[in-house]
Enzyme design. Sequence first.
Site, PDB file in Angstrom:
ATOM      1  CG  HIS A  26      -0.325  -0.285   2.510  1.00 22.19           C
ATOM      2  ND1 HIS A  26       0.027  -1.556   2.895  1.00 22.19           N
ATOM      3  CD2 HIS A  26       0.034   0.529   3.532  1.00 22.19           C
ATOM      4  CE1 HIS A  26       0.570  -1.512   4.107  1.00 22.19           C
ATOM      5  NE2 HIS A  26       0.592  -0.255   4.508  1.00 22.19           N
ATOM      6  CG  HIS A  37       1.119   5.071   4.043  1.00 21.08           C
ATOM      7  ND1 HIS A  37       0.210   5.066   5.064  1.00 21.08           N
ATOM      8  CD2 HIS A  37       1.789   3.895   4.139  1.00 21.08           C
ATOM      9  CE1 HIS A  37       0.313   3.946   5.762  1.00 21.08           C
ATOM     10  NE2 HIS A  37       1.284   3.212   5.221  1.00 21.08           N
TER      11      HIS A  37
HETATM   12  P1  5GP Z   1       1.512   0.127   7.421  1.00 17.56           P
HETATM   13  O1  5GP Z   1       2.208   0.356   8.723  1.00 17.56           O
HETATM   14  O2  5GP Z   1       1.234  -1.342   7.168  1.00 17.56           O
HETATM   15  O3  5GP Z   1       2.220   0.784   6.273  1.00 17.56           O
HETATM   16  O4  5GP Z   1       0.136   0.891   7.535  1.00 17.56           O
HETATM   17  C1  5GP Z   1      -1.108   0.274   7.511  1.00 17.56           C
HETATM   18  C2  5GP Z   1      -2.134   1.379   7.482  1.00 17.56           C
HETATM   19  O5  5GP Z   1      -3.399   0.789   7.254  1.00 17.56           O
HETATM   20  C3  5GP Z   1      -2.245   2.164   8.792  1.00 17.56           C
HETATM   21  O6  5GP Z   1      -2.035   3.548   8.526  1.00 17.56           O
HETATM   22  C4  5GP Z   1      -3.654   1.871   9.281  1.00 17.56           C
HETATM   23  O7  5GP Z   1      -4.267   2.988   9.878  1.00 17.56           O
HETATM   24  C5  5GP Z   1      -4.371   1.432   8.023  1.00 17.56           C
HETATM   25  N1  5GP Z   1      -5.427   0.457   8.266  1.00 17.56           N
HETATM   26  C6  5GP Z   1      -5.336  -0.677   8.987  1.00 17.56           C
HETATM   27  N2  5GP Z   1      -6.498  -1.351   8.971  1.00 17.56           N
HETATM   28  C7  5GP Z   1      -7.341  -0.613   8.207  1.00 17.56           C
HETATM   29  C8  5GP Z   1      -8.721  -0.790   7.818  1.00 17.56           C
HETATM   30  O8  5GP Z   1      -9.394  -1.757   8.169  1.00 17.56           O
HETATM   31  N3  5GP Z   1      -9.251   0.174   7.022  1.00 17.56           N
HETATM   32  C9  5GP Z   1      -8.537   1.264   6.600  1.00 17.56           C
HETATM   33  N4  5GP Z   1      -9.164   2.135   5.826  1.00 17.56           N
HETATM   34  N5  5GP Z   1      -7.251   1.465   6.955  1.00 17.56           N
HETATM   35  C10 5GP Z   1      -6.665   0.539   7.748  1.00 17.56           C
END
Ligand code: 5GP
Length: 147
Positions: free
Chosen positions: A100, A102
């Site tokens: 993903h 950001h």
């Molecule tokens: P990572 O640390 O893996 O790069 O970030 C994962 C991101 O996914 C976090 O910013 C978190 O807030 C977001 N996230 C986690 N679960 C969900 C969800 O169920 N729905 C949405 N819209 N965002 C999520």
Amino acid sequence: MSDRCVFCRIIRGETSSYKVYEDGRALAFLDINPSAPGHTLIIPKAHVARVEDLQEEDAISLFSALHRLVEPIQRAVEAPACTIGINNGPESGQEIPHVHVHVIPRSRGDHGGIIQGVTRTGRPQRHEIAETAAKIRELASPDVRPL
Ligand code: 5GP
Ligand code: ZN
């Protein structure tokens, strides 16, 4: 697709989300725990944990979706800039093992940092930078990335 992956569930519509964009290979929705208003996640529809494991077509589509979305995201929240980043692997802080991107809108005085500030390991010397460059050149496939 993975049954247990929250982002795959969002793609399938089994978990609700604020979707902002969708095409055949990519989807974008707002982060549920945003770092700033408009914080958006752009994902490939293929369940792949890391950037290096993406099919080239998915990598292209992902960047294309990013290219298309940056301006609307910034305009929607009246932000003049944004930070774009991918936590790639658990050691980088990746919590959801589905690639993903950001997109975090930024503005002057938001007290955020810069991407170069994510680590505090020692800075390599000039000759070490050159050695690393040589190593990467050797490891990168020349037909994929000609130098
Ligand atoms: P990572 O640390 O893996 O790069 O970030 C994962 C991101 O996914 C976090 O910013 C978190 O807030 C977001 N996230 C986690 N679960 C969900 C969800 O169920 N729905 C949405 N819209 N965002 C999520
Ligand atoms: Zn997934």
